[in-house]
Motif scaffolding. Structure first.
Motif, PDB file in Angstrom:
ATOM      1  N   SER A 558      15.191  -1.790  19.397  1.00  9.96           N
ATOM      2  CA  SER A 558      16.217  -0.745  19.371  1.00  9.96           C
ATOM      3  C   SER A 558      15.624   0.517  18.773  1.00  9.96           C
ATOM      4  O   SER A 558      14.538   0.502  18.179  1.00  9.96           O
ATOM      5  N   ASP A 559      16.337   1.649  18.910  1.00 10.31           N
ATOM      6  CA  ASP A 559      15.842   2.909  18.371  1.00 10.31           C
ATOM      7  C   ASP A 559      15.579   2.807  16.873  1.00 10.31           C
ATOM      8  O   ASP A 559      14.555   3.281  16.365  1.00 10.31           O
ATOM      9  N   GLU A 560      16.504   2.215  16.153  1.00 16.87           N
ATOM     10  CA  GLU A 560      16.337   2.076  14.703  1.00 16.87           C
ATOM     11  C   GLU A 560      15.142   1.196  14.378  1.00 16.87           C
ATOM     12  O   GLU A 560      14.351   1.491  13.472  1.00 16.87           O
ATOM     13  N   ALA A 561      14.977   0.102  15.145  1.00 17.41           N
ATOM     14  CA  ALA A 561      13.870  -0.816  14.903  1.00 17.41           C
ATOM     15  C   ALA A 561      12.525  -0.165  15.239  1.00 17.41           C
ATOM     16  O   ALA A 561      11.507  -0.453  14.599  1.00 17.41           O
ATOM     17  N   ILE A 562      12.516   0.722  16.239  1.00 16.86           N
ATOM     18  CA  ILE A 562      11.280   1.426  16.593  1.00 16.86           C
ATOM     19  C   ILE A 562      10.786   2.244  15.407  1.00 16.86           C
ATOM     20  O   ILE A 562       9.606   2.198  15.038  1.00 16.86           O
ATOM     21  N   LEU A 563      11.681   2.992  14.793  1.00 12.69           N
ATOM     22  CA  LEU A 563      11.298   3.826  13.657  1.00 12.69           C
ATOM     23  C   LEU A 563      10.882   2.980  12.457  1.00 12.69           C
ATOM     24  O   LEU A 563       9.906   3.295  11.764  1.00 12.69           O
ATOM     25  N   ASP A 564      11.617   1.903  12.198  1.00  8.77           N
ATOM     26  CA  ASP A 564      11.254   1.021  11.079  1.00  8.77           C
ATOM     27  C   ASP A 564       9.860   0.448  11.283  1.00  8.77           C
ATOM     28  O   ASP A 564       9.044   0.390  10.349  1.00  8.77           O
ATOM     29  N   HIS A 565       9.567  -0.004  12.521  1.00  8.92           N
ATOM     30  CA  HIS A 565       8.251  -0.589  12.796  1.00  8.92           C
ATOM     31  C   HIS A 565       7.154   0.464  12.672  1.00  8.92           C
ATOM     32  O   HIS A 565       6.062   0.179  12.145  1.00  8.92           O
ATOM     33  N   LEU A 566       7.422   1.680  13.135  1.00  7.46           N
ATOM     34  CA  LEU A 566       6.429   2.746  13.071  1.00  7.46           C
ATOM     35  C   LEU A 566       5.941   2.948  11.643  1.00  7.46           C
ATOM     36  O   LEU A 566       4.726   2.983  11.387  1.00  7.46           O
ATOM     37  N   TRP A 567       6.877   3.072  10.700  1.00  5.13           N
ATOM     38  CA  TRP A 567       6.481   3.378   9.322  1.00  5.13           C
ATOM     39  C   TRP A 567       5.948   2.153   8.589  1.00  5.13           C
ATOM     40  O   TRP A 567       4.969   2.247   7.841  1.00  5.13           O
ATOM     41  N   SER A 568       6.561   1.000   8.811  1.00  3.71           N
ATOM     42  CA  SER A 568       6.153  -0.193   8.048  1.00  3.71           C
ATOM     43  C   SER A 568       4.838  -0.781   8.545  1.00  3.71           C
ATOM     44  O   SER A 568       3.988  -1.200   7.743  1.00  3.71           O
TER      45      SER A 568
END
Length: 683
Positions: A558-568
């Motif tokens: 999901s969009d939120e998960a994409i951003l979380d994965h990018l940074w983490s």
């Protein structure tokens, strides 16, 4: 009959592989290359393989092509008629370059910068300025721009690169310059940095743009000539070109951006290796492509190659997505010589195609690796189906003379030359394995190229590799790899933002815009949407660092998960790459967003050989030399006669059109149902 033909154009030979899409039959041939106009050799390759396969022009369904033409244009320093347009105040951009010096600053007193792609008097400044955000603060001066272009054309410039400050953020000024040039000088070739590489770092963007326009006259012209000739005989069939990133595109697309073709030949070899290794049952492999001048090596894990976004062509930086391939100067034509300290060296100097090794009888006077192989009895009396007759007496005489300075026999010094060449290849393999924390012994080696089978087991012994795969028609594997490629396009947008202050919606919007462009472009290549995969990648670093690592985003998030994965996930990748991370201690900075759009092509099926045959017997014997055993009678086998699952213990030599596979005493070889030879360490 319907034939799909793949052609890999090298400096000496044009390798051709045709596959019948009805029967799966594979036909492989080699024809001479024609460097003055590669389209001539390409068309001759099509004619030759059609005749060999029993087909006609009407049977041709698709043509795929990989080439070294773009690379050779750079290596041969064909820089005449090249000019550059830059923003006012940045005329010395490529003169200043970067502060780094090859081999460190200890070499700075002796290092001389390579020849300039564009001399300073052929660089022109134009007024007009953009901010790093792409906002115009000074309009483009069109009158001054036209005057600059006219001056360049009067000085003999026929290829112009345009690289304006911050054009990655807004290409409007560059687009206008391109339009002005095309309107007044339609015969002048133009490349715009905002099209070639819309990425920050002006020097690398300028150099990549110049390389693109430098090779455009060669690539665009011969590709169009070939397309016209094919269309006249076979109609409007797909004509696809391999890129450095391992994907193919229409010939017209490749001609407009030929910098993507720089490593197209070696890239196709990786794809062919992966396909044949998958059939053989090996997912983690090292690929070793041994040609006449060099050896290309790469690492594959779980059938997936490594990628890089930057490389060097000779001494010139090129930033374009490409398969991560390391090249070392060790091949069949590498010259054996003695250094000032009396030590035996092999390469990187090469006899090339002309005059070639001494045993070719074309005027060569310096002993090469090929001369060593025939001196040791490793090669037959002729190569490529009898097209090249080998003079073993001349080769032996050369090594006897070289051996006198060492007090060694011809065969002893020839064996030493082969071992040194193998060690040079080992150094290349270690660059992609041990220097990256990987044990080469955990991989199977796929050895191909015309000389791959000569070195394979010697290289494997040095690295404790216990399995070597020799694919069918190893000298033509790069051409075969074109048959199993996909359509691929890469897109990038520079978006320098810190995690602590960035708006996540801005990142997703930019990524989605790139993805939409990729989807549309691949559909325009004739691939339906359901067979297109969109991959998201980001270049990320800690705030204050000067280099980035790439973070890949898994599909289906999901969009939120994409951003979380990018940074983490960045912290994990940084730690894996550099051995440390600053999670929770340092702000993270996004630099570039990337999209890989991949359209799955229909691959020809390769049927397994189910015909029961009696195990092949040796067709002859030949005396061959190994340092450990001396001269021994070695049985000779024809590759095409080996039965499926037949195992032959070394010493043995397996011969075929275009290649030879050497099996030492401590190894054994067996044939599988797909034409692979599997060599395994027996001790």
């Amino acid at each position: 009959m319907g034939l799909q033909i793949a052609i890999d154009t090298g400096g000496t030979f044009t390798d051709v592989v045709a596959i019948d899409d009805t029967t799966g039959r594979i036909t492989a041939v080699k024809t001479p290359s024609t460097p003055s106009d590669p389209s001539i050799g390409l068309i001759e390759g099509v004619r030759t393989v059609l005749a060999e396969a029993g087909g006609t022009d009407a049977d041709l369904r698709m043509l795929l092509h990989g080439s070294t033409v773009a690379t050779n244009a750079v290596l041969e320093h064909k820089f005449a008629g090249l000019g550059l347009i830059v923003t006012r105040g940045f005329r010395h951009m490529i003169e200043i370059a970067r502060q780094s010096v090859p081999d460190g600053y200890g070499n700075s007193f002796f290092w001389v910068k390579p020849p300039r792609l564009v001399p300073l008097h052929l660089v022109r400044e134009v007024p007009g300025r953009l901010t790093f955000e792409g906002r115009e603060i000074e309009p483009l001066d069109e009158a001054a721009t036209l005057q600059a272009v006219r001056e360049l054309v009067e000085d003999g410039v026929r290829c112009i690169g345009v690289c304006l400050l911050h054009a990655y953020a807004n290409g409007a000024h560059e687009q206008r310059i391109g339009a002005l040039i095309r309107a007044e000088f339609p015969d002048v070739f133009v490349s715009l940095s905002s099209v070639v590489l819309p990425e920050y770092r002006e020097y690398e963007r300028a150099m990549t743009t110049l390389i693109d326009v430098l090779v455009k006259p060669y690539c665009k012209t011969y590709l169009q000539n070939a397309a016209d000739a094919i269309r006249a005989k076979s109609g409007d069939i797909p004509f696809l070109i391999m890129q450095s990133n391992g994907g193919v595109v229409k010939h017209s697309t490749a001609g407009e951006k030929p910098v993507t073709m720089l490593l197209s030949g070696p890239a196709a070899g990786l794809l062919g290796s992966i396909h044949m290794a998958r059939l053989a049952g090996y997912k983690d492999i090292l690929t070793v492509d041994v040609g006449g001048t060099s050896t290309d090596v790469a690492i594959i894990e779980d059938y997936t190659p490594m990628y890089t976004s930057s490389s060097m062509v000779e001494s010139y930086p090129v930033k374009t997505p490409m398969l991560d391939i390391v090249t070392v100067g060790a091949g069949g034509g590498s010259i054996a010589w003695t250094d000032p300290y009396g030590q035996l060296k092999v390469g990187p100097r090469s006899a090339g195609a002309d005059p070639g090794p001494i045993c070719y009888g074309r005027g060569g006077t310096k002993p090469t690796v090929t001369d060593a192989a025939i001196t040791l009895g490793r090669l037959p009396a002729s190569l490529i189906g009898g097209a090249i007759r080998l003079d073993d007496g001349a080769a032996r005489k050369a090594y006897a003379e070289l051996g006198e300075s060492f007090g060694m026999s011809a065969e002893e010094v020839a064996a030493g030359a082969l071992e040194i060449a193998a060690v040079n290849q080992v150094f290349g393999i270690r660059q992609v394995t041990t220097t990256r924390g990987r044990d080469p012994g955990a991989y199977a080696m796929v050895a191909f190229g015309g000389a791959g089978g000569l070195f394979a087991t010697e290289v494997a012994d040095f690295l404790d590799i216990r399995t070597v795969i020799s694919p069918p028609n190893p000298g033509n594997l790069c051409a075969f790899g074109l048959h199993v490629s996909d359509v691929r396009r890469d897109y990038i947008r520079t978006l320098v933002r810190q995690q602590s202050t960035v708006d996540g919606a801005e990142i997703l919007t930019a990524w989605n815009e790139l993805a939409a462009t990729g989807l549309a472009d691949i559909e325009a290549e004739g691939i339906p949407a359901e067979r297109i995969e969109i991959r998201r990648i980001a270049d990320v670093r800690y705030f204050g660092e000067g280099h980035e690592v790439q973070v890949a985003i898994p599909a289906g998030l999901s969009d939120e998960a994409i951003l979380d994965h990018l940074w983490s996930d960045f912290h994990r990748v940084h730690d894996q790459t550099f051995g440390f991370h600053y999670e929770g201690k340092q702000d993270v900075e996004l630099v570039n967003l990337r999209i890989q759009a991949v359209g799955e092509q229909s691959r020809p099926s390769i049927a397994a050989d189910t015909v029961a045959r009696e195990p092949a017997a040796p067709f002859a014997t030949r005396r061959a030399y190994w340092r450990q055993t001396g001269w021994i009678d070695c049985p000779l086998y024809r590759r095409t006669e080996l039965a499926v699952a037949q195992t032959v213990a070394g010493p043995a030599i397996v011969e075929e059109y275009g290649s030879t596979v050497v099996v030492p005493t401590s190894w054994r070889v067996r044939a599988d149902a797909y034409g692979n030879l599997i060599l395994e360490k027996s001790l």
